[in-house]
Design a protein around this motif. Structure first.
Motif, PDB file in Angstrom:
ATOM      1  N   ARG A 132      37.618  63.795 -20.241  1.00  0.00           N
ATOM      2  CA  ARG A 132      38.710  64.558 -20.853  1.00  0.00           C
ATOM      3  C   ARG A 132      38.441  64.800 -22.332  1.00  0.00           C
ATOM      4  N   ALA A 133      37.875  63.786 -23.007  1.00  0.00           N
ATOM      5  CA  ALA A 133      37.568  63.932 -24.430  1.00  0.00           C
ATOM      6  C   ALA A 133      36.488  64.999 -24.626  1.00  0.00           C
ATOM      7  N   ARG A 134      35.499  64.989 -23.731  1.00  0.00           N
ATOM      8  CA  ARG A 134      34.412  65.965 -23.840  1.00  0.00           C
ATOM      9  C   ARG A 134      34.960  67.389 -23.662  1.00  0.00           C
ATOM     10  N   ALA A 135      35.822  67.534 -22.664  1.00  0.00           N
ATOM     11  CA  ALA A 135      36.440  68.844 -22.423  1.00  0.00           C
ATOM     12  C   ALA A 135      37.261  69.284 -23.636  1.00  0.00           C
ATOM     13  N   ALA A 136      37.965  68.332 -24.228  1.00  0.00           N
ATOM     14  CA  ALA A 136      38.787  68.663 -25.399  1.00  0.00           C
ATOM     15  C   ALA A 136      37.913  69.081 -26.570  1.00  0.00           C
ATOM     16  N   ARG A 137      36.785  68.384 -26.754  1.00  0.00           N
ATOM     17  CA  ARG A 137      35.891  68.745 -27.868  1.00  0.00           C
ATOM     18  C   ARG A 137      35.353  70.156 -27.656  1.00  0.00           C
ATOM     19  N   GLU A 138      35.049  70.469 -26.386  1.00  0.00           N
ATOM     20  CA  GLU A 138      34.547  71.806 -26.070  1.00  0.00           C
ATOM     21  C   GLU A 138      35.619  72.849 -26.414  1.00  0.00           C
ATOM     22  N   ALA A 139      36.843  72.564 -25.996  1.00  0.00           N
ATOM     23  CA  ALA A 139      37.943  73.490 -26.267  1.00  0.00           C
ATOM     24  C   ALA A 139      38.176  73.649 -27.768  1.00  0.00           C
ATOM     25  N   ARG A 140      37.889  72.599 -28.523  1.00  0.00           N
ATOM     26  CA  ARG A 140      38.098  72.647 -29.966  1.00  0.00           C
ATOM     27  C   ARG A 140      36.906  73.221 -30.713  1.00  0.00           C
ATOM     28  N   GLY A 141      35.842  73.549 -29.957  1.00  0.00           N
ATOM     29  CA  GLY A 141      34.651  74.092 -30.596  1.00  0.00           C
ATOM     30  C   GLY A 141      33.837  73.040 -31.331  1.00  0.00           C
ATOM     31  N   GLY A 148      39.683  64.901 -28.975  1.00  0.00           N
ATOM     32  CA  GLY A 148      38.301  64.726 -28.556  1.00  0.00           C
ATOM     33  C   GLY A 148      37.784  63.301 -28.613  1.00  0.00           C
ATOM     34  N   TYR A 149      38.678  62.327 -28.714  1.00  0.00           N
ATOM     35  CA  TYR A 149      38.238  60.925 -28.764  1.00  0.00           C
ATOM     36  C   TYR A 149      38.171  60.315 -27.371  1.00  0.00           C
ATOM     37  N   GLU A 150      37.059  59.633 -27.093  1.00  0.00           N
ATOM     38  CA  GLU A 150      36.973  58.811 -25.890  1.00  0.00           C
ATOM     39  C   GLU A 150      37.755  57.530 -26.140  1.00  0.00           C
ATOM     40  N   VAL A 151      38.583  57.163 -25.174  1.00  0.00           N
ATOM     41  CA  VAL A 151      39.386  55.954 -25.345  1.00  0.00           C
ATOM     42  C   VAL A 151      38.835  54.838 -24.454  1.00  0.00           C
ATOM     43  N   MET A 152      38.622  53.678 -25.069  1.00  0.00           N
ATOM     44  CA  MET A 152      38.267  52.477 -24.305  1.00  0.00           C
ATOM     45  C   MET A 152      39.472  51.540 -24.376  1.00  0.00           C
ATOM     46  N   VAL A 153      39.680  50.782 -23.311  1.00  0.00           N
ATOM     47  CA  VAL A 153      40.779  49.820 -23.341  1.00  0.00           C
ATOM     48  C   VAL A 153      40.213  48.429 -23.014  1.00  0.00           C
TER      49      VAL A 153
END
Lengths: 428, 464
Positions: free
Chosen positions: B197-206, B244-249
C-alpha cells in the motif's frame, strides 16, 4: 522540513513575550519557543524602569530624568528614550486596568515584604492601595504557616524606613490550612474557588473565614496588606470581596519567589499571545543553528527529547535571559551565549568576574551581548554577528538590573524594539 | 591567576593542574547528585504541581525531588509516604528553570518506597499492581470483550472494586474493542500489505516507487489503542501509508507509564526488556519509532534512558517520535491539508501534560487548523487530573476531579461538538467530566486526508 514562520522569538519571559507581541502587530507569522518556565515566576510583577542610577543615586522620582544620561552601551541608550516611552504605552495597552501607574512618567514607591520601599513605574492594581505615598494607617497580616511573609517584621521595617503612616503587623492562622508546607498556590486556590473550610463550629467559605479573622485584628487601620496569595485566576474578585467584607482597602505586598503576581502577569502575556495568533512551543530548548547565505541564520534546531527539529524564520529574536535565566552561561574558562555563541565580553581570568564584597559591583552582573542601535549582537570587532538576529532582555550587557531596579523596563523596551524591528523587516 | 582569594581547604592539592570539578569522579551509575545540586530553591516546580494546588497535605515536587534525595543520604531516613500522592504528570520537569531531573527523582523514590516500605501483602500493593499492569488485564479481557464489558459494567463488580480494591465506582471502565488493533493488523496482512500500500501511495504521489525505501516506521501502539481504541491505530496506519510510509508493528508490551506512577519499576523494566530490543531491531532496519499516545512516547524518549540500562535504550530514545510530530517535520503536512475538509470541525482540545513536556502542546491545533473550517479551541493549560491510574484510585478520585474542574469548565464553555486529545487517560477524564465524545488528532487527520475506509486493493477487513 523545517517548521517555518516569519519571526521566531527564542525565550518566553517578559522580553520574549513582548517581542512576539510587537512583531505580531506587523501581521506576519510569529512563533515563540520557550524551554523552561521563565523568571516571571520569580518576579514581583512590578515593572521597574529605573529606580537608581548606575552610580547608585536614588530612589529616582522620575526615571526619565536619568535615562538620557545613561552611558553608551546601556540598553536604554541603545534603543533611545522615546522607545522606552513607546514600550510603556504598549504595556499599558496590553494590561489595561489590571496595572496602576499607566500613562505617567514618575515612579511610585511600593512597600515590599522585607519592609523596604521600592521605586517602580507600573504595579499590579492589587498592589495600588498599599503605595507608600498614601498616608493611610496600615495593618500587615502574615500567616503562621507562611513564613515567607512576616507581618509584624514588615511593619517594623517600614516604620524604620520612615513611611508617613502608622504600621502594625499581626500573624494569623489561615483558615483551612494547618500544615506548614502548603504551597502558595494552595492558598490562592482556596480563595479563588472560595472552598469550604472547617472553622471548628462547622464549615464556611474560605474568604468569609479569612475576613472574619482579619476583622477581629483591625484596630482602626484603613488598609490591610497581605502576602501575595489573594487568588490566582480570580485574584481581582478575591481582593474586592475581601475589601467589601472588611470595609477597608486590601492590597498585596510583593514578596520573593514563587510569586503569584509574576505568574498572573505571565498568564496575561500568554493570553495576549494566543489572542494575537502567535504560535507558542514550550518545554523544548533551542540548542543550535544552521548558518545560511551571508551572515544569516538559516534555521535553528530545537531539541525534542533527542530529535533535533529545524525551525526556520526570516528574522530571529534572542530573549533567553541572563545568568539566572541561563541565556548567558559560563564554565571554568569562559562566559558564553549557548545557542549562537555570540560574543560576550569578559575578563580572561575568572577571579576578575566578581568582587569579594557580596553586595559590591560585580562585573558578572552586567555580562551579556553587546548590540548596535537595532539590538543586533556584535562580535568582538563591533561587526554584526548575524544580519537577522536581534537580542532583548537580560541577555544584553551594559546594565545591572538588580542594582538599578531596571530589569522589567529593559526587558519590556528591548523586547518591544527587537520585535517591532523584526516584524517590520518581514512585512517589508 | 589574580591575587583574589583562592580555595584554602586543607585537603585540596596545590599544584597548578588541580581541577576541583574532578573531586567527584564521573559516575557510571545513575547519579542524582548533580541534579539535586542544581536546585536553587526557586519553587517554580511547586507552583506548577496540580496536586499541591488542591491538597495541602502534599509537600510538592521540591520536597519529593531534591530535598528527599538529600534526606536519604542519612541511612535512617525512610521515603515519605506522600510520594504516592504524586500523580507523575511531570509538570515539575517542564517547570524547572535549572534542569533538575524531578520526575526521575520521583520515580526512583517511589520505586524504593514500594520495594522497601510497602507491604507486598497489602491490598494497596496488589490493587496498584493490577492497575499498573493494565495490559495483562486487557489482554485477558479482550479475549472475550463483550463478556468483559458486560461484567465490568455490573453493579456488583463496581461495588467489589470500590469496597475491596478501592478502585472508584464513579468511573466506568473503558470498553474493550471487539477486535484489537493487532487482530485487525494481522487479518489485514501485516507488514507485507502495508509495504504494498505504501509503494502504491508513493507511486500515486510521484515519489520513487522502488521496493527499497527509507520511508518506514515502527508503530508503538501501546495498550490502549490496541485493546480499547483500535480506530486510533488504524488512523495512524492509514495516514502514514497515505504519505508512502511502510508500517511495521513490532512485538511490544506496556511502555511503563502506569508502572512508574505506582512505583512498580521491576514490572516496567521487564516490559522495557521486550520493547527496547524489538524497537532497536526495527530502527536497525531503517524505521523510526512512532507512538500515538504521548505518554508512551514520553516514556520511550525520557524515562527509559533515565531509569534503565538496556542495550539500545538510547537508540530507541533518539529515534522515537509522536505521530503528528514526525509527519510535520518530514512531510509538507500543512500543504497537504490545505483545501481538505472534515465532518468533525468543532473541537475542544486539551494538551496532555506529557505532550507538553515534549514541546507538543500547540501542535494539534496548529496542524489541524490548516483543514478548511476547523475550529479547534485550546481549553487551557491545566492538568486533566486523572494522570493514568491515579484518578482510578478511590482515595484520589476527589482530588482528581478537583484538578480537572478548570478543564471541565473550559470545555463546557467552548463552542465544540467533540473533545480532542492525544492521551487515552486524559480522554477518559474529559469524557467523564463533560460527557463529550473524545477523538485523537490522528482520527481528524485521517478523516481529512483519506476518502474513508480502505481502498479496493486492501486485503483487510474493510472500514472500521
Amino acid at each position: 522540513m523545517a517548521i517555518t514562520d516569519d519571526v521566531l522569538v527564542i525565550g518566553g519571559g517578559l522580553a520574549g513575550t513582548v517581542a512576539a507581541l510587537s512583531a505580531a502587530e506587523h501581521g506576519g507569522d510569529v512563533r515563540l519557543v520557550t524551554y523552561k518556565q521563565s523568571t516571571l515566576r520569580h518576579a514581583t510583577g512590578l515593572i521597574d524602569v529605573l529606580g537608581y542610577t548606575p552610580e547608585g543615586e536614588g530612589p529616582l522620582a522620575d526615571p526619565f530624568d536619568a535615562i538620557d544620561a545613561l552611558p553608551t552601551g546601556h540598553p536604554y541608550e541603545r534603543v533611545g528614550t522615546d522607545a522606552v516611552r513607546d514600550a510603556l504605552l504598549f504595556f499599558d495597552a496590553l494590561t489595561g486596568d489590571t496595572y496602576g501607574g499607566a500613562h505617567t512618567d514618575s515612579n511610585a514607591l511600593v512597600p515590599t515584604s522585607n519592609g523596604t520601599v521600592k521605586p517602580t513605574a507600573r504595579y499590579p492594581v492589587g498592589t495600588a492601595p498599599g503605595l507608600a505615598a498614601d498616608p493611610a494607617d496600615t495593618l500587615f497580616v502574615g500567616f503562621e504557616t507562611l513564613p515567607e511573609f512576616d507581618g509584624p517584621l514588615a511593619a517594623k521595617h517600614l516604620e524604620a524606613a520612615g513611611v508617613p503612616f502608622e504600621t502594625r503587623g499581626v500573624t494569623l492562622q489561615f483558615p483551612g490550612i494547618k500544615r506548614a508546607d502548603a504551597k502558595v498556590t494552595r492558598y490562592a486556590h482556596l480563595l479563588d474557588w472560595d472552598e469550604a473550610v472547617d472553622i471548628g463550629r462547622g464549615e464556611t467559605g474560605a474568604r468569609a473565614a479569612l475576613a472574619a479573622g482579619v476583622s477581629d485584628a483591625l484596630e482602626g487601620e484603613t488598609r490591610v496588606g497581605f502576602p501575595p496569595i489573594l487568588g490566582d485566576d480570580n485574584h481581582d474578585v478575591v481582593r474586592r470581596d475581601l475589601e467589601e467584607r472588611l470595609g477597608v482597602a486590601v492590597f498585596e505586598v510583593p514578596a520573593g519567589p514563587p510569586s503569584l503576581p509574576g505568574m498572573r502577569l505571565e498568564d496575561q502575556l500568554y493570553h495576549a499571545l494566543e489572542e494575537a495568533g502567535v504560535n507558542v512551543t514550550t518545554g523544548v530548548p533551542v540548542v543550535d543553528y544552521q548558518a545560511g547565505d551571508g551572515d544569516r541564520i538559516e534555521h535553528v534546531l530545537v531539541d525534542r527529547k533527542g530529535q533535533q527539529v529545524p525551525y526556520a524564520a526570516s528574522e530571529y529574536v534572542l530573549a533567553t535571559g541572563g545568568l539566572v535565566g541561563k541565556g548567558v552561561d559560563s564554565d571554568r574558562t569562559h562566559v558564553f551565549e549557548p545557542i549562537f555563541d555570540c560574543h560576550v565580553a569578559h575578563a580572561e581570568d575568572r577571579y576578575e568576574w566578581f568582587v569579594d564584597d557580596a553586595f559590591g559591583d560585580h562585573p558578572f552582573a552586567s555580562y551579556g551581548l553587546e548590540v548596535d542601535n537595532e539590538l543586533r549582537p556584535q562580535d568582538a570587532n563591533g561587526d554584526l554577528e548575524f544580519e537577522n538576529l536581534r537580542a532583548a532582555g537580560a541577555v544584553l550587557s551594559g546594565y545591572d538590573f538588580a542594582a538599578e531596579k531596571s530589569g522589567s523596563g529593559v526587558s519590556l523596551s528591548t523586547g518591544y524594539v527587537a520585535g517591532d524591528r523584526a516584524g517590520a523587516e518581514v512585512s517589508g | 591567576m589574580s591575587d583574589a582569594a583562592q580555595p584554602t581547604d586543607e585537603h585540596v592539592p596545590t599544584d597548578d593542574d588541580f581541577e576541583p570539578i574532578e573531586v567527584f569522579p564521573e559516575s557510571t551509575e545513575m547519579d542524582l547528585r548533580p541534579g539535586a545540586d542544581n536546585c536553587y530553591k526557586c519553587s517554580t516546580c511547586d507552583t506548577n504541581c496540580p496536586v499541591a494546588e488542591v491538597d495541602d497535605e502534599f509537600p510538592g515536587p521540591k520536597f519529593q525531588g531534591p530535598e528527599q534525595w538529600r534526606l536519604k543520604r542519612q541511612d535512617d531516613h525512610d521515603i515519605d509516604d506522600s510520594v504516592m500522592k504524586c500523580s507523575n504528570c511531570m509538570r515539575c520537569d517542564h517547570a524547572c528553570p535549572s534542569e533538575v531531573p524531578l520526575s526521575q527523582m520521583h520515580n526512583t523514590a517511589r520505586g524504593e518506597y514500594v520495594e522497601k516500605q510497602m507491604s507486598k501483602r497489602s491490598l494497596e500493593y496488589w490493587r496498584n499492581r493490577l492497575l499498573s499492569n493494565y495490559r495483562t488485564m486487557a489482554h485477558l479481557g479482550s479475549k472475550v470483550p463483550r463478556l468483559t464489558n458486560f461484567m465490568m459494567g455490573l453493579g456488583v463488580t463496581r461495588v467489589f472494586n470500590e469496597k475491596v480494591l478501592k478502585i472508584t465506582s464513579e468511573r466506568e471502565f473503558p470498553a474493550f474493542a471487539t477486535e484489537t488493533f493487532r487482530e485487525w493488523w494481522d487479518a489485514r496482512g501485516g507488514y507485507a500489505t502495508s509495504r504494498e500500500r505504501a509503494r502504491a501511495a508513493r507511486e500515486a504521489r510521484g515519489e520513487k516507487t522502488t521496493a527499497e525505501t527509507d520511508k518506514r516506521i515502527a508503530y508503538f501502539h501501546g495498550c490502549y489503542s490496541n485493546y480499547n481504541t483500535p480506530e486510533v491505530g488504524k488512523a495512524l496506519v492509514r495516514v502514514y501509508e497515505h504519505f508512502g510510509y511502510e508500517v511495521m508493528v513490532p512485538d511490544q508490551r506496556c511502555s511503563g507509564t502506569p508502572m512508574y506512577a505506582n512505583g512498580m519499576l521491576g514490572d516496567a523494566e521487564r516490559a522495557a526488556k521486550t520493547n527496547v530490543p524489538e524497537l532497536a531491531a526495527a530502527i536497525e532496519e531503517g524505521a523510526d519509532v512512532i507512538a500515538s499516545c504521548t505518554s508512551c512516547s514520553m516514556s520511550l524518549r525520557q524515562e527509559y534512558p533515565e531509569l534503565f540500562d538496556i542495550d539500545g535504550v538510547h537508540e530507541v530514545s533518539n529515534n522515537t517520535w509522536e505521530g503528528l510530530e514526525y509527519l510535520r517535520v518530514h512531510e509538507d503536512l500543512k500543504g497537504e491539508l490545505e483545501g481538505t475538509t472534515t465532518d468533525l470541525p468543532n473541537l475542544a482540545y486539551h494538551a496532555p501534560c506529557h505532550a507538553r513536556n515534549q514541546g507538543l502542546d500547540g501542535q494539534a491545533i496548529e496542524v489541524l487548523s490548516a483543514i478548511d473550517g476547523v475550529e479547534a479551541h485550546d481549553v487551557g493549560d491545566s492538568c486533566s487530573g486523572i494522570s493514568g491510574t491515579y484518578g482510578w484510585k478511590a482515595e484520589n478520585y476527589d482530588t482528581s476531579m478537583k484538578i480537572g474542574e478548570e478543564m471541565f469548565e473550559h470545555m463546557e464553555a467552548a463552542d465544540a461538538t467533540h473533545g480532542l486529545t492525544e492521551c487515552p487517560t486524559c480522554s477518559m477524564q474529559m469524557e467523564h467530566g463533560t460527557g463529550y465524545d473524545i477523538l485523537h488528532p490522528l482520527e481528524i487527520l485521517a478523516d481529512a486526508l483519506l476518502d474513508g475506509g480502505e481502498t479496493q486493493s486492501s486485503s483487510g477487513t474493510g472500514p472500521a
